[in-house]
Scaffold this active site. Sequence first.
Site, PDB file in Angstrom:
ATOM      1  N   ARG A  63      46.410  46.897  -5.574  1.00 29.30           N
ATOM      2  CA  ARG A  63      45.386  48.012  -4.739  1.00 29.30           C
ATOM      3  C   ARG A  63      45.617  47.770  -3.562  1.00 29.30           C
ATOM      4  O   ARG A  63      45.173  49.906  -3.336  1.00 29.30           O
ATOM      5  CB  ARG A  63      43.756  47.595  -5.519  1.00 29.30           C
ATOM      6  CG  ARG A  63      43.087  48.663  -5.034  1.00 29.30           C
ATOM      7  CD  ARG A  63      42.151  48.003  -5.965  1.00 29.30           C
ATOM      8  NE  ARG A  63      40.562  49.038  -5.446  1.00 29.30           N
ATOM      9  CZ  ARG A  63      39.593  48.304  -4.527  1.00 29.30           C
ATOM     10  NH1 ARG A  63      39.373  47.181  -4.418  1.00 29.30           N
ATOM     11  NH2 ARG A  63      38.531  49.485  -4.697  1.00 29.30           N
ATOM     12  N   HIS A  67      45.392  51.613  -1.750  1.00 29.12           N
ATOM     13  CA  HIS A  67      43.757  51.976  -0.340  1.00 29.12           C
ATOM     14  C   HIS A  67      44.843  51.973   1.095  1.00 29.12           C
ATOM     15  O   HIS A  67      44.337  52.165   2.120  1.00 29.12           O
ATOM     16  CB  HIS A  67      43.409  51.128  -0.056  1.00 29.12           C
ATOM     17  CG  HIS A  67      42.137  51.149  -1.315  1.00 29.12           C
ATOM     18  ND1 HIS A  67      40.716  50.495  -1.336  1.00 29.12           N
ATOM     19  CD2 HIS A  67      42.233  51.196  -2.268  1.00 29.12           C
ATOM     20  CE1 HIS A  67      40.406  50.293  -2.469  1.00 29.12           C
ATOM     21  NE2 HIS A  67      41.422  51.898  -3.203  1.00 29.12           N
ATOM     22  N   ASN A  95      36.742  48.621   0.811  1.00 25.38           N
ATOM     23  CA  ASN A  95      37.190  47.892   0.728  1.00 25.38           C
ATOM     24  C   ASN A  95      36.282  46.785   1.008  1.00 25.38           C
ATOM     25  O   ASN A  95      36.652  45.515   0.564  1.00 25.38           O
ATOM     26  CB  ASN A  95      38.211  47.728   2.040  1.00 25.38           C
ATOM     27  CG  ASN A  95      39.136  49.055   1.852  1.00 25.38           C
ATOM     28  OD1 ASN A  95      39.712  49.157   0.440  1.00 25.38           O
ATOM     29  ND2 ASN A  95      39.791  49.723   3.117  1.00 25.38           N
ATOM     30  N   HIS A 194      44.770  50.433 -14.152  1.00 23.19           N
ATOM     31  CA  HIS A 194      43.080  49.904 -14.061  1.00 23.19           C
ATOM     32  C   HIS A 194      43.531  49.125 -15.619  1.00 23.19           C
ATOM     33  O   HIS A 194      42.275  48.196 -15.836  1.00 23.19           O
ATOM     34  CB  HIS A 194      41.829  50.898 -14.271  1.00 23.19           C
ATOM     35  CG  HIS A 194      41.505  51.046 -12.410  1.00 23.19           C
ATOM     36  ND1 HIS A 194      40.933  51.761 -12.573  1.00 23.19           N
ATOM     37  CD2 HIS A 194      42.396  50.583 -11.868  1.00 23.19           C
ATOM     38  CE1 HIS A 194      40.460  52.071 -11.433  1.00 23.19           C
ATOM     39  NE2 HIS A 194      41.169  51.583 -10.368  1.00 23.19           N
TER      40      HIS A 194
HETATM   41  C1  HEM Z   1      41.011  57.552  -9.690  1.00 22.02           C
HETATM   42  C2  HEM Z   1      41.156  56.622  -8.343  1.00 22.02           C
HETATM   43  C3  HEM Z   1      40.680  55.647  -8.528  1.00 22.02           C
HETATM   44  C4  HEM Z   1      39.376  55.119  -8.103  1.00 22.02           C
HETATM   45  C5  HEM Z   1      37.867  55.797  -8.116  1.00 22.02           C
HETATM   46  C6  HEM Z   1      39.319  53.895  -8.243  1.00 22.02           C
HETATM   47  C7  HEM Z   1      38.192  52.975  -8.017  1.00 22.02           C
HETATM   48  C8  HEM Z   1      38.534  51.487  -8.165  1.00 22.02           C
HETATM   49  C9  HEM Z   1      37.413  50.461  -8.333  1.00 22.02           C
HETATM   50  C10 HEM Z   1      35.324  51.315  -7.870  1.00 22.02           C
HETATM   51  C11 HEM Z   1      37.021  49.132  -8.522  1.00 22.02           C
HETATM   52  C12 HEM Z   1      36.971  47.994  -8.277  1.00 22.02           C
HETATM   53  C13 HEM Z   1      36.197  47.903  -6.868  1.00 22.02           C
HETATM   54  C14 HEM Z   1      35.267  46.957  -7.046  1.00 22.02           C
HETATM   55  O1  HEM Z   1      34.283  47.397  -7.849  1.00 22.02           O
HETATM   56  O2  HEM Z   1      35.188  46.009  -6.345  1.00 22.02           O
HETATM   57  C15 HEM Z   1      38.695  49.064  -8.602  1.00 22.02           C
HETATM   58  C16 HEM Z   1      39.844  48.513  -8.634  1.00 22.02           C
HETATM   59  C17 HEM Z   1      41.446  48.739  -9.166  1.00 22.02           C
HETATM   60  N1  HEM Z   1      42.056  49.249  -8.818  1.00 22.02           N
HETATM   61 FE1  HEM Z   1      41.356  51.672  -8.930  1.00 22.02          FE
HETATM   62  N2  HEM Z   1      40.128  53.081  -8.571  1.00 22.02           N
HETATM   63  C18 HEM Z   1      41.319  54.606  -8.454  1.00 22.02           C
HETATM   64  C19 HEM Z   1      43.042  54.602  -8.283  1.00 22.02           C
HETATM   65  C20 HEM Z   1      43.346  53.400  -8.568  1.00 22.02           C
HETATM   66  C21 HEM Z   1      44.776  53.927  -8.124  1.00 22.02           C
HETATM   67  C22 HEM Z   1      45.745  55.228  -7.761  1.00 22.02           C
HETATM   68  C23 HEM Z   1      45.675  52.361  -8.069  1.00 22.02           C
HETATM   69  C24 HEM Z   1      47.197  51.901  -8.279  1.00 22.02           C
HETATM   70  C25 HEM Z   1      47.875  52.409  -8.082  1.00 22.02           C
HETATM   71  C26 HEM Z   1      44.817  51.667  -8.795  1.00 22.02           C
HETATM   72  C27 HEM Z   1      44.257  49.895  -8.528  1.00 22.02           C
HETATM   73  C28 HEM Z   1      43.319  49.256  -8.619  1.00 22.02           C
HETATM   74  C29 HEM Z   1      43.465  47.409  -9.240  1.00 22.02           C
HETATM   75  C30 HEM Z   1      44.942  47.100  -9.281  1.00 22.02           C
HETATM   76  C31 HEM Z   1      42.418  47.232  -9.099  1.00 22.02           C
HETATM   77  C32 HEM Z   1      41.638  45.759  -9.558  1.00 22.02           C
HETATM   78  C33 HEM Z   1      41.478  44.864  -8.413  1.00 22.02           C
HETATM   79  C34 HEM Z   1      41.403  43.512  -8.663  1.00 22.02           C
HETATM   80  O3  HEM Z   1      40.945  43.159  -9.172  1.00 22.02           O
HETATM   81  O4  HEM Z   1      41.752  43.417  -7.331  1.00 22.02           O
HETATM   82  N3  HEM Z   1      43.105  52.538  -8.700  1.00 22.02           N
HETATM   83  N4  HEM Z   1      39.503  50.840  -8.726  1.00 22.02           N
END
Ligand code: HEM
Length: 321
Positions: A63, A67, A95, A194
């Site tokens: 992630r 970002h 973030n 995800h």
């Molecule tokens: C399409 C639009 C996207 C949205 C709206 C989005 C939104 C989010 C949100 C809200 C979270 C949880 C954050 C939290 O509650 O603390 C999350 C987690 C995550 N996102 Fe996305 N995301 C998107 C695309 C992506 C992309 C493109 C990637 C990687 C290439 C990605 C990788 C991740 C990962 C791996 C997590 C888990 C992180 C952890 O457990 O520390 N996301 N994302």
Amino acid sequence: MATSSIFNGIAVLALLVLFTSNAKAQLSTNFYSKTCPKLFPTVKSTVNSAISKEARMGASLLRLFFHDCFVNGCDGSVLLDDTSSFTGEKNAVPNRNSARGFDVVDNIKSAVENVCPGVVSCADILAIAARDSVVRLGGPSWDVKLGRRDSRTASQSAANNGIPPPTSNLNTLISRFSSLGLSTRDLVALSGSHTIGQARCTSFRARIYNESNIDSSFARTRQSNCPRSSGSGDNNLAPLDLQTPTSFDNNYFKNLVQKKGLLHSDQQLFNGGSTDSIVSGYSQGQSSFASDFANAMIKMGDISPLTGSNGQIRKNCRRVN
Ligand code: HEM
Ligand SMILES: *[C@@H]1O[C@H](CO)[C@@H](O)[C@H](O)[C@H]1NC(C)=O
């Protein structure tokens, strides 16, 4: 004589054009092969040991790369700490209380500085760490393009505007990705990230209490650890993939087909719109997801890098030299 000097002029111009386009160099997979031959094993062993301690760290590192790339390109800007005179991206809404893994990036950077000091950028370290994380959790591999340099600046407002929020609708997601040169198929493939990691209650509360395109027993399960009223349990975590949150597989897409996407933005990808067929395809066959994901990660990693003599190679990923 006059003609030959015109020819000379043209030759000089042609050379200039060639050099300028060279200075704006492309990334390449062998960028450090001479200057840091031990780079790949060094990053991989630090990533693997961090993930052995905590599987979620693989998700967090992946992630961070996203970002980074979505805010003025993949330039390590997300890694800069705030100071009294500098506001970075770490406290931007997407973030704050959410992005993690910065200490692991520091560990990787120190290990890399030990084998080849002052050579490898933090932006490239993030790109390799993201790939190694996906591989370690069972996902596809790809050759990481390198040669990015680190920014001297960061932008909190660009992070707030550039990283789509989980409340986004499909059109917003498509247009945001498209503005960075990523197709709708790239959007769906990259969202497959995800399949690993966790989200906070505050990111999915409105969905599990208020939305109708959600499996009701799944909603109840998630409600049990995410109270309705905001302020209580905001940071309680739930897996983004309810089945295998530490395996990089296609279960995320199977969830979407069953209306078990955790985020509003996740379920947007399978909600009667133009991306339904892509999600269905990925839910049925792992291999098309794996190869599309790898290709899309390479494309995301190409977003406006600093190259040549732009930017710098930071000594410490948390601050400008
Ligand atoms: C399409 C639009 C996207 C949205 C709206 C989005 C939104 C989010 C949100 C809200 C979270 C949880 C954050 C939290 O509650 O603390 C999350 C987690 C995550 N996102 Fe996305 N995301 C998107 C695309 C992506 C992309 C493109 C990637 C990687 C290439 C990605 C990788 C991740 C990962 C791996 C997590 C888990 C992180 C952890 O457990 O520390 N996301 N994302
Ligand atoms: C659900 O929607 C109502 C009406 O828009 C709103 O007042 C309420 O805060 C929402 N609840 C959650 C948990 O988002």
